[in-house]
Enzyme design. Structure first.
Site, PDB file in Angstrom:
ATOM      1  N   LYS A  69       0.813  -1.221   0.000  1.00  0.00           N
ATOM      2  CA  LYS A  69       0.000   0.000   0.000  1.00  0.00           C
ATOM      3  C   LYS A  69       0.844   1.268   0.000  1.00  0.00           C
ATOM      4  O   LYS A  69       2.040   1.252   0.271  1.00  0.00           O
ATOM      5  CB  LYS A  69      -0.975  -0.025   1.189  1.00  0.00           C
ATOM      6  CG  LYS A  69      -2.175  -0.932   0.882  1.00  0.00           C
ATOM      7  CD  LYS A  69      -3.264  -0.855   1.908  1.00  0.00           C
ATOM      8  CE  LYS A  69      -4.434  -1.742   1.433  1.00  0.00           C
ATOM      9  NZ  LYS A  69      -5.431  -1.930   2.495  1.00  0.00           N
ATOM     10  N   ARG A 112      -3.602 -10.049   5.012  1.00  0.00           N
ATOM     11  CA  ARG A 112      -4.048 -10.064   3.621  1.00  0.00           C
ATOM     12  C   ARG A 112      -2.915  -9.531   2.750  1.00  0.00           C
ATOM     13  O   ARG A 112      -2.588  -8.351   2.830  1.00  0.00           O
ATOM     14  CB  ARG A 112      -5.305  -9.192   3.487  1.00  0.00           C
ATOM     15  CG  ARG A 112      -5.892  -9.127   2.093  1.00  0.00           C
ATOM     16  CD  ARG A 112      -7.100  -8.183   2.074  1.00  0.00           C
ATOM     17  NE  ARG A 112      -7.685  -8.081   0.749  1.00  0.00           N
ATOM     18  CZ  ARG A 112      -7.240  -7.256  -0.190  1.00  0.00           C
ATOM     19  NH1 ARG A 112      -6.218  -6.452   0.041  1.00  0.00           N
ATOM     20  NH2 ARG A 112      -7.827  -7.228  -1.369  1.00  0.00           N
TER      21      ARG A 112
HETATM   22  C1  7PJ Z   1      -8.252  -4.207   1.935  1.00  0.00           C
HETATM   23  C2  7PJ Z   1      -9.297  -5.008   1.501  1.00  0.00           C
HETATM   24  C3  7PJ Z   1      -7.922  -4.207   3.315  1.00  0.00           C
HETATM   25  C4  7PJ Z   1      -9.701  -5.790   3.622  1.00  0.00           C
HETATM   26  C5  7PJ Z   1      -8.470  -3.925  -0.173  1.00  0.00           C
HETATM   27  C6  7PJ Z   1      -5.541  -3.044  -1.717  1.00  0.00           C
HETATM   28  C7  7PJ Z   1      -6.823  -2.308  -1.802  1.00  0.00           C
HETATM   29  N1  7PJ Z   1     -10.021  -5.794   2.320  1.00  0.00           N
HETATM   30  N2  7PJ Z   1      -9.429  -4.810   0.160  1.00  0.00           N
HETATM   31  N3  7PJ Z   1      -8.687  -5.012   4.110  1.00  0.00           N
HETATM   32  N4  7PJ Z   1      -7.739  -3.539   0.875  1.00  0.00           N
HETATM   33  N5  7PJ Z   1     -10.389  -6.552   4.467  1.00  0.00           N
HETATM   34  O1  7PJ Z   1      -5.470  -4.273  -1.617  1.00  0.00           O
HETATM   35  O2  7PJ Z   1      -4.527  -2.315  -1.735  1.00  0.00           O
HETATM   36  O3  7PJ Z   1      -7.033  -3.515   3.835  1.00  0.00           O
HETATM   37  S1  7PJ Z   1      -8.283  -3.354  -1.800  1.00  0.00           S
END
Ligand code: 7PJ
Length: 282
Positions: A223, A257
């Site tokens: 990020k 994640r």
């Molecule tokens: C997240 C997400 C996060 C959860 C994205 C990216 C943007 N879902 N979906 N947490 N970020 N739960 O992956 O940079 O931080 S999309």
């Protein structure tokens, strides 16, 4: 240290969240995805990527059909279904060994994905985007990852106060819909409506932003909170990502994640051995 939680999943073993961290591999099925340039857009490459992440040790695969990165265009329900459903169907037909989560804030997409075999909803709107989301989760008895994303936040208020109120609302919505108390995983929402300083303040102490003891998912992979600090591009952010993963684990996170499954998993194993000792028999 780590609170322990057992989260039931329909038709499969529960998620055990405690001192052993789980890795969630990101499977973007979006042509505009910033970190893979849409190269996994084709079904075959999405499947290959999912299989690779499982071979590298992913505990969960997170399938997403709409990019929520800043500046992305929202996609319609049908378009999102067209992207994610063939992938979910194929992974289930494949006999995928790990649970699938569906990264969507649209109840219809969540419902279809669960009917096809996904067992976790990953909702970046924290159940607050659409009243039906908690009902879909309750109907199918699946857990929800409720992420903090407060649009038009009053930035004169301390972030942690805002997050406490936001999560309290998500918990109330879950309870009102009849979701089990063990059906929520909270996520601080790194990069969503937060300043650079706030993102780091959060990484240092996110448990204080959560109203009760819930399991926590950390999503920092590649990020801009890393890129702004290091002045680099998403594909250059692995070392920075690993730092956030290890800090997020030490500070109480349960699920991570990530795009780069193997590297993050290796780092988490070292961190776990440091906090709790190496696995018995080694
Ligand atoms: C997240 C997400 C996060 C959860 C994205 C990216 C943007 N879902 N979906 N947490 N970020 N739960 O992956 O940079 O931080 S999309």
């Amino acid at each position: 240290m780590h609170t322990t939680h057992t989260i039931p999943l329909p038709g499969r073993a529960p998620l055990i969240l405690g001192q052993t961290p789980l890795v969630m591999g990101i499977l973007n099925v979006t042509p505009d995805s910033f970190s893979d340039g849409g190269q996994h857009n084709l079904l075959d490459s999405a499947l290959a990527h999912a299989r690779q992440m499982i071979a590298e040790g992913a505990d969960i695969i997170d399938v997403g059909g709409e990019s929520t990165r800043p500046g992305s265009e929202p996609v319609g329900v049908q378009e999102e279904l067209d992207r994610v459903m063939p992938v979910i169907d194929a992974l289930v037909a494949d006999g995928i060994g790990v649970p699938l989560s569906i990264d969507t804030y649209k109840p219809l997409v969540a419902d279809q994905a669960i009917q096809a075999g996904a067992t976790i909803i990953n909702d970046v709107h924290g159940l607050q985007g659409a009243p039906q989301m908690a009902e879909v989760a309750a109907l199918h008895d699946v857990p929800v990852i409720a992420m903090h994303w407060q649009k038009d936040r009053d930035t004169t208020r301390p972030l942690f106060d805002d997050m406490q109120d936001y999560f309290t609302h998500s918990i109330a919505l879950a309870e009102r819909a009849g979701m089990g108390r063990d059906g929520l995983i909270l996520d601080p929402g790194f990069g969503f409506g937060k300043s650079l300083a706030e993102n780091y303040q959060l990484l240092a102490g996110f448990l204080a932003a959560c109203p009760q003891q819930f399991p926590i998912l950390i999503g920092t992979s590649r990020k801009s909170m890393i890129g702004k600090l290091l002045d680099n591009t998403p594909d250059q952010r692995l070392a920075g990502t690993i730092a956030t993963t290890v800090l997020g684990y030490i500070n109480g996170g349960h699920i991570f994640r990530v795009h780069d499954v193997r590297a993050n998993r290796d780092a988490l194993r070292v961190a776990q051995a440091t906090l709790y000792g190496p696995p018995a028999g080694l």
